[in-house]
Design an enzyme around this catalytic site. Structure first.
Site, PDB file in Angstrom:
ATOM      1  CG  HIS A 110       9.107   4.259  -1.910  1.00  0.00           C
ATOM      2  ND1 HIS A 110       7.849   4.692  -1.563  1.00  0.00           N
ATOM      3  CD2 HIS A 110       8.999   2.924  -2.072  1.00  0.00           C
ATOM      4  CE1 HIS A 110       7.018   3.665  -1.504  1.00  0.00           C
ATOM      5  NE2 HIS A 110       7.695   2.581  -1.826  1.00  0.00           N
ATOM      6  CG  HIS A 166      10.958  -0.799  -3.816  1.00  0.00           C
ATOM      7  ND1 HIS A 166      10.794  -1.409  -2.599  1.00  0.00           N
ATOM      8  CD2 HIS A 166       9.804  -0.139  -4.068  1.00  0.00           C
ATOM      9  CE1 HIS A 166       9.579  -1.138  -2.130  1.00  0.00           C
ATOM     10  NE2 HIS A 166       8.944  -0.366  -3.004  1.00  0.00           N
TER      11      HIS A 166
END
Ligand code: 5GP
Ligand code: ZN
Length: 160
Positions: free
Chosen positions: A104, A106
């Site tokens: 992922h 951020h």
């Protein structure tokens, strides 16, 4: 798609509709949602629908797509949160602070004095001399030009 290993994956659950989530973007490849424990309000995670653990596991075109999504979202997050800056962060691997092993990106909206910091240069580090920097650069250049299958996945460049 389930994780490559048998480990339970919170983000796969979310993507498969099995967990509560506040989605702020989606397409056929990626999803972006609000971090459950944000550094600041507006902290977004950009996530591939397919499970890949870390940066090194990502197909390049997927990595680029996720950064394109991050680039589309960044002005919106900045406007909505009235942020003065933005940390775009990837923690890849346990040693780098990755806690959720579904890759992922951020997007962390920042304000002066918010108390969060990624302190660079690291206060515990020393300046290197040009010889050390050149030597490290040369080793990386050599490695980059080796065939992919001969390239170790972790750690090699850092070994002195
Ligand atoms: P990492 O350290 O792996 O880069 O960051 C993981 C992030 O995922 C953390 O900021 C954490 O707050 C967030 N997170 C962990 N579990 C959940 C969850 O179930 N839902 C959401 N929305 N975020 C989560
Ligand atoms: Zn997953």
């Amino acid at each position: 798609m389930p994780p490559a290993t048998n480990h339970h994956c919170t983000f796969c659950d979310i993507i498969n509709g099995a967990g509560e989530v506040s989605v702020c973007y989606e397409d056929s490849i990626a999803l972006a949602f609000m971090d459950i424990q944000p550094v600041n309000s507006g902290h977004v995670l950009v996530v591939p629908r397919r499970h890949f653990e870390s940066f090194e596991d990502l197909p390049p075109e997927l990595a680029l797509h996720l950064f394109e999504v991050a680039m589309r979202l960044e002005p919106a997050v900045r406007a909505v949160t009235r942020a003065q800056g933005m940390n775009i962060v990837v923690n890849s691997g346990r040693a780098a602070g990755q806690d959720v092993f579904h890759y992922h990106v951020h997007l962390i909206p920042r304000k002066v004095g918010d108390g969060f910091d990624i302190p660079l240069p690291f206060p515990g580090s020393e300046m290197q001399n040009r010889m050390q920097l050149d030597a490290c650069a040369a080793r990386i250049i050599t490695r980059v030009h080796q065939p992919a299958r001969a390239t170790a996945r972790t750690g090699d460049v850092a070994a002195d």
